[in-house]
Design a protein around this motif. Structure first.
Motif, PDB file in Angstrom:
ATOM      1  N   ARG A  95      35.653  41.465  42.161  1.00 43.93           N
ATOM      2  CA  ARG A  95      37.307  41.430  41.770  1.00 43.93           C
ATOM      3  C   ARG A  95      37.341  40.702  40.361  1.00 43.93           C
ATOM      4  O   ARG A  95      36.478  39.923  40.115  1.00 43.93           O
ATOM      5  CB  ARG A  95      38.107  40.915  42.901  1.00 43.93           C
ATOM      6  N   LEU A  96      38.422  40.853  39.859  1.00 45.72           N
ATOM      7  CA  LEU A  96      38.752  40.239  38.637  1.00 45.72           C
ATOM      8  C   LEU A  96      39.418  38.971  38.834  1.00 45.72           C
ATOM      9  O   LEU A  96      40.010  38.756  40.078  1.00 45.72           O
ATOM     10  CB  LEU A  96      39.832  41.039  37.540  1.00 45.72           C
ATOM     11  N   PRO A  97      39.167  37.955  38.207  1.00 46.78           N
ATOM     12  CA  PRO A  97      39.874  36.569  38.400  1.00 46.78           C
ATOM     13  C   PRO A  97      41.209  36.760  38.481  1.00 46.78           C
ATOM     14  O   PRO A  97      41.727  37.440  37.534  1.00 46.78           O
ATOM     15  CB  PRO A  97      39.263  35.544  37.226  1.00 46.78           C
ATOM     16  N   GLU A  98      41.972  35.772  39.231  1.00 47.15           N
ATOM     17  CA  GLU A  98      43.411  35.721  39.042  1.00 47.15           C
ATOM     18  C   GLU A  98      43.717  35.251  37.664  1.00 47.15           C
ATOM     19  O   GLU A  98      43.498  34.170  37.086  1.00 47.15           O
ATOM     20  CB  GLU A  98      43.960  34.732  40.035  1.00 47.15           C
ATOM     21  N   ALA A  99      44.662  35.759  36.831  1.00 44.40           N
ATOM     22  CA  ALA A  99      45.101  35.261  35.854  1.00 44.40           C
ATOM     23  C   ALA A  99      46.609  35.870  35.449  1.00 44.40           C
ATOM     24  O   ALA A  99      46.961  37.008  35.830  1.00 44.40           O
ATOM     25  CB  ALA A  99      44.277  35.801  34.434  1.00 44.40           C
ATOM     26  N   THR A 100      47.421  34.976  34.606  1.00 48.51           N
ATOM     27  CA  THR A 100      48.588  35.412  34.187  1.00 48.51           C
ATOM     28  C   THR A 100      48.559  36.089  32.927  1.00 48.51           C
ATOM     29  O   THR A 100      47.704  35.722  32.267  1.00 48.51           O
ATOM     30  CB  THR A 100      49.797  34.306  34.376  1.00 48.51           C
ATOM     31  N   SER A 101      49.478  36.893  32.615  1.00 46.57           N
ATOM     32  CA  SER A 101      49.486  37.478  31.371  1.00 46.57           C
ATOM     33  C   SER A 101      49.774  36.472  30.169  1.00 46.57           C
ATOM     34  O   SER A 101      50.575  35.476  30.351  1.00 46.57           O
ATOM     35  CB  SER A 101      50.673  38.707  31.125  1.00 46.57           C
ATOM     36  N   ASP A 125      55.484  25.693  33.669  1.00 48.85           N
ATOM     37  CA  ASP A 125      54.175  25.726  34.253  1.00 48.85           C
ATOM     38  C   ASP A 125      53.896  24.492  35.029  1.00 48.85           C
ATOM     39  O   ASP A 125      52.770  24.366  35.574  1.00 48.85           O
ATOM     40  CB  ASP A 125      53.112  26.395  33.461  1.00 48.85           C
TER      41      ASP A 125
END
Length: 239
Positions: A207-213, A236
């Protein structure tokens, strides 16, 4: 001095297949000769300085790589699942290295495929490890190991047994010809099956790592851009 050159010990990750469900299929991957193995062999030959060099590799296929480059004999370890975790691989290699009496240097490639094996081999042997090694030379009854250091190089004097993690700067020059390879296949080769507990990695998915745009700010007005940045950092929880 005797030296051990380890080659063809890591499976090539380019041979692994990623299924549509994200799991990784290693069934087609095999232990392969790495890009740095020829340089590791050259370091072992230089350190031995006419003494015995033993090639140590994993898996089947053509195991004459070290013999064609000067090793007097080769030990082939079989019975590993693919992939094998770093500690299992290191323990098996060290067990065989300890059986080569009088070994003063172990050379292996600086493989990106499994970078943990070299440090583990050194730790299990209780020997120092030198990484990013270019070459080894005999000097003053010991060894001088040239390694990359920062933007330049560093010469390290070694008086005891050592593990060197060799990084080739270029492709091998003067590769052995067919006659040398055929002659190498006649040199002694001992195949051993690794016994005892063996563990291997298993993939449960990818899976891709969790990241915000990313957030872009208009920099035409520097003061306004700074204010936007500070507001975003506060939102944030950074500030």
């Amino acid at each position: 001095m005797k030296a051990v050159a380890i080659f063809k010990w890591a499976p090539n990750p380019d041979d692994a297949l990623v299924r549509v469900d994200g799991t990784v299929n290693w069934s087609t991957a095999r232990h392969d000769v790495g890009d740095d193995d020829h340089a590791a062999m050259a370091c072992a030959m230089a350190a031995a300085n006419g003494g015995e060099v033993v090639g140590l590799c994993v898996g089947g296929g053509d195991t004459s790589f070290a013999a064609a480059r000067g090793a007097e004999r080769t030990v082939v370890l079989e019975g590993f699942p693919v992939p094998t975790d770093s500690m299992t691989m290191a323990r098996a290699l060290v067990e065989e290295i300890k059986g080569v009496e009088g070994t003063g240097l172990v050379a292996m490639g600086d493989a990106d495929w499994d970078p943990m094996v070299a440090p583990l081999v050194a730790a299990l042997l209780g020997w120092p490890l030198l990484t990013a090694v270019d070459e080894v030379a005999i000097a003053d009854g010991g060894l001088v190991v040239a390694r990359r250091h920062g933007m330049g190089t560093q010469d390290v004097a070694v008086t005891g047994p050592v593990v060197v993690d060799v990084a080739a700067r270029r492709e091998e020059e003067g590769k052995p010809g067919m006659r040398q390879v055929l002659a190498a296949r006649k040199k002694p080769s001992d195949t051993k099956t690794v016994e005892g507990d063996r563990s291997a990695f298993s993939s449960r998915g990818t899976r891709l790592p969790e990241a915000t745009s990313s957030r872009l700010f208009d920099g035409s007005d520097p003061a306004d851009a700074v204010e936007q940045l500070v507001s975003a950092l506060k939102a944030d929880g950074v500030l």
